[in-house]
Design a protein around this motif. Structure first.
Motif, PDB file in Angstrom:
ATOM      1  N   UNK A 150      -2.688  -2.117  -5.727  1.00 21.37           N
ATOM      2  CA  UNK A 150      -2.760  -0.789  -6.332  1.00 21.37           C
ATOM      3  C   UNK A 150      -2.396   0.242  -5.272  1.00 21.37           C
ATOM      4  N   UNK A 151      -1.847   1.366  -5.710  1.00 16.56           N
ATOM      5  CA  UNK A 151      -1.419   2.407  -4.784  1.00 16.56           C
ATOM      6  C   UNK A 151      -2.617   3.207  -4.285  1.00 16.56           C
ATOM      7  N   UNK A 152      -2.548   3.607  -3.011  1.00 18.75           N
ATOM      8  CA  UNK A 152      -3.646   4.337  -2.378  1.00 18.75           C
ATOM      9  C   UNK A 152      -3.080   5.538  -1.627  1.00 18.75           C
ATOM     10  N   UNK A 153      -3.625   6.715  -1.903  1.00 18.19           N
ATOM     11  CA  UNK A 153      -3.305   7.923  -1.157  1.00 18.19           C
ATOM     12  C   UNK A 153      -4.605   8.487  -0.604  1.00 18.19           C
ATOM     13  N   UNK A 154      -4.758   8.444   0.708  1.00 15.67           N
ATOM     14  CA  UNK A 154      -5.959   8.993   1.346  1.00 15.67           C
ATOM     15  C   UNK A 154      -5.599  10.316   2.022  1.00 15.67           C
ATOM     16  N   UNK A 196      -0.266  -6.159   0.899  1.00 21.85           N
ATOM     17  CA  UNK A 196       0.907  -6.876   1.389  1.00 21.85           C
ATOM     18  C   UNK A 196       1.986  -5.988   1.965  1.00 21.85           C
ATOM     19  N   UNK A 197       1.597  -4.808   2.469  1.00 19.52           N
ATOM     20  CA  UNK A 197       2.582  -3.873   3.019  1.00 19.52           C
ATOM     21  C   UNK A 197       2.999  -4.286   4.433  1.00 19.52           C
ATOM     22  N   UNK A 198       4.061  -3.669   4.918  1.00 14.39           N
ATOM     23  CA  UNK A 198       4.464  -3.869   6.299  1.00 14.39           C
ATOM     24  C   UNK A 198       3.364  -3.350   7.213  1.00 14.39           C
ATOM     25  N   UNK A 199       3.151  -3.999   8.368  1.00  9.51           N
ATOM     26  CA  UNK A 199       2.006  -3.638   9.213  1.00  9.51           C
ATOM     27  C   UNK A 199       2.074  -2.254   9.842  1.00  9.51           C
ATOM     28  N   UNK A 200       3.275  -1.743  10.109  1.00  8.27           N
ATOM     29  CA  UNK A 200       3.400  -0.444  10.758  1.00  8.27           C
ATOM     30  C   UNK A 200       3.900   0.603   9.761  1.00  8.27           C
ATOM     31  N   UNK A 201       3.243   1.759   9.715  1.00  9.66           N
ATOM     32  CA  UNK A 201       3.654   2.796   8.760  1.00  9.66           C
ATOM     33  C   UNK A 201       4.847   3.605   9.256  1.00  9.66           C
ATOM     34  N   UNK A 202       5.551   4.198   8.306  1.00 11.14           N
ATOM     35  CA  UNK A 202       6.562   5.189   8.627  1.00 11.14           C
ATOM     36  C   UNK A 202       5.853   6.529   8.800  1.00 11.14           C
ATOM     37  N   UNK A 203       6.145   7.246   9.860  1.00 18.16           N
ATOM     38  CA  UNK A 203       5.428   8.472  10.187  1.00 18.16           C
ATOM     39  C   UNK A 203       6.314   9.690   9.991  1.00 18.16           C
ATOM     40  N   UNK A 204       5.757  10.675   9.314  1.00 21.16           N
ATOM     41  CA  UNK A 204       6.468  11.926   9.066  1.00 21.16           C
ATOM     42  C   UNK A 204       5.529  13.082   9.381  1.00 21.16           C
ATOM     43  N   UNK A 205       5.967  14.006  10.202  1.00 21.90           N
ATOM     44  CA  UNK A 205       5.186  15.194  10.512  1.00 21.90           C
ATOM     45  C   UNK A 205       5.929  16.394   9.923  1.00 21.90           C
ATOM     46  N   UNK A 206       5.502  16.800   8.732  1.00 23.44           N
ATOM     47  CA  UNK A 206       6.234  17.827   8.001  1.00 23.44           C
ATOM     48  C   UNK A 206       5.964  19.225   8.547  1.00 23.44           C
ATOM     49  N   UNK A 207       4.822  19.398   9.176  1.00 24.32           N
ATOM     50  CA  UNK A 207       4.471  20.672   9.789  1.00 24.32           C
ATOM     51  C   UNK A 207       3.381  20.382  10.816  1.00 24.32           C
ATOM     52  N   UNK A 208       3.066  21.325  11.704  1.00 20.92           N
ATOM     53  CA  UNK A 208       2.082  21.052  12.758  1.00 20.92           C
ATOM     54  C   UNK A 208       0.721  20.583  12.260  1.00 20.92           C
ATOM     55  N   UNK A 209       0.351  20.972  11.041  1.00 21.93           N
ATOM     56  CA  UNK A 209      -0.981  20.640  10.543  1.00 21.93           C
ATOM     57  C   UNK A 209      -1.020  19.387   9.670  1.00 21.93           C
ATOM     58  N   UNK A 210       0.110  18.714   9.479  1.00 27.52           N
ATOM     59  CA  UNK A 210       0.143  17.525   8.624  1.00 27.52           C
ATOM     60  C   UNK A 210       0.818  16.345   9.314  1.00 27.52           C
ATOM     61  N   UNK A 241       1.896  12.491   8.001  1.00 27.55           N
ATOM     62  CA  UNK A 241       1.962  11.617   6.832  1.00 27.55           C
ATOM     63  C   UNK A 241       2.412  10.221   7.264  1.00 27.55           C
ATOM     64  N   UNK A 242       1.589   9.218   6.963  1.00 27.62           N
ATOM     65  CA  UNK A 242       1.917   7.832   7.286  1.00 27.62           C
ATOM     66  C   UNK A 242       2.030   7.039   5.986  1.00 27.62           C
ATOM     67  N   UNK A 243       3.142   6.351   5.806  1.00 27.71           N
ATOM     68  CA  UNK A 243       3.385   5.584   4.587  1.00 27.71           C
ATOM     69  C   UNK A 243       3.698   4.139   4.939  1.00 27.71           C
ATOM     70  N   UNK A 244       2.920   3.235   4.359  1.00 23.92           N
ATOM     71  CA  UNK A 244       3.164   1.803   4.546  1.00 23.92           C
ATOM     72  C   UNK A 244       4.101   1.336   3.428  1.00 23.92           C
ATOM     73  N   UNK A 245       5.202   0.741   3.786  1.00 22.81           N
ATOM     74  CA  UNK A 245       6.224   0.356   2.821  1.00 22.81           C
ATOM     75  C   UNK A 245       6.277  -1.167   2.657  1.00 22.81           C
ATOM     76  N   UNK A 246       7.132  -1.601   1.731  1.00 26.86           N
ATOM     77  CA  UNK A 246       7.315  -3.034   1.503  1.00 26.86           C
ATOM     78  C   UNK A 246       6.107  -3.711   0.889  1.00 26.86           C
ATOM     79  N   UNK A 247       5.303  -2.970   0.139  1.00 27.69           N
ATOM     80  CA  UNK A 247       4.069  -3.516  -0.436  1.00 27.69           C
ATOM     81  C   UNK A 247       4.357  -4.370  -1.668  1.00 27.69           C
TER      82      UNK A 247
END
Length: 201
Positions: A89-93, A126-140, A142-148
């Motif tokens: 199931x998808x998870x957004x924390x 079952x996602x890939x062990x390392x997340x893709x990291x995105x810093x959209x602004x100084x206060x955010x 975002x880490x996304x695990x892909x290949x789930x």
């Protein structure tokens, strides 16, 4: 739904009879709603703040075959090592790094670090062990695990300097100095819309 008690609190994450009562409530609630309205079985989700977020994590664990996704905000996952899901199931924390109620880095022997239990969700899905990291602004951050498995998504949005609040709410504007137009409501809605299941399954 709103929890009951003084203070109002969900006990679903707890083991034993006390926790089972809240779990049974959600099973019965969905059965009741299914009898009233036409629910898309591929789009059932749970979200909440603080204790409600911890309950959302618990629902993801014991009702993974029902919920397509969960979005805990400023919550914990106290029993994250005892979480056997039946399907991905998808998870957004979403969590603030300056949360004083449920600390982002955890509290020894009481609250696990946020990043740790999110990593466990990625592992179970079952996602890939390392997340893709995105810093959209100084206060955010975002880490996304892909290949789930089953194309679900696991994502952690860390709000640098964020407090124990629902981002975008009036209370958040009063309690913190984070300069961001981030709205948890909008972000969660978009995430849920993008992560549904085939209702025929």
């Amino acid at each position: 739904p709103q929890a009951i008690g003084e203070p109002a609190s969900w006990h679903g994450p707890l083991p034993g009879v006390e926790g089972q009562i809240d779990k049974d409530f959600f099973v019965l609630l969905l059965e009741y709603l299914n009898g009233l309205i036409n629910i898309d079985q591929g789009r059932i989700y749970a979200t909440g703040l603080s204790n409600g977020a911890t309950m959302s994590n618990a629902l993801g664990c014991f009702m993974s075959d029902t919920f397509a996704g969960i979005a805990p905000v400023a919550g914990g996952h106290t029993d994250f090592t005892n979480c056997d899901i039946e399907r991905p199931l998808s998870v957004l924390a979403i969590h603030g790094t300056h949360d004083s109620i449920i600390p982002y880095e955890g509290r020894e022997n009481e609250v696990p670090p946020v990043h740790l239990w999110v990593e466990y969700w990625a592992q179970r899905n079952g996602c890939q062990p390392e997340p893709q990291i995105e810093e959209t602004e100084p206060s955010l951050k975002i880490e996304t695990w892909e290949g789930c498995d089953e194309d679900v998504t696991v994502r952690l949005i860390s709000r640098i300097g964020g407090a124990h609040v629902w981002p975008g709410s009036t209370l958040a504007a009063l309690r913190e100095d984070v300069a961001s137009e981030f709205s948890a409501t909008d972000i969660i809605w978009e995430f849920f819309k993008e992560n549904s299941r085939d209702s025929s399954e």
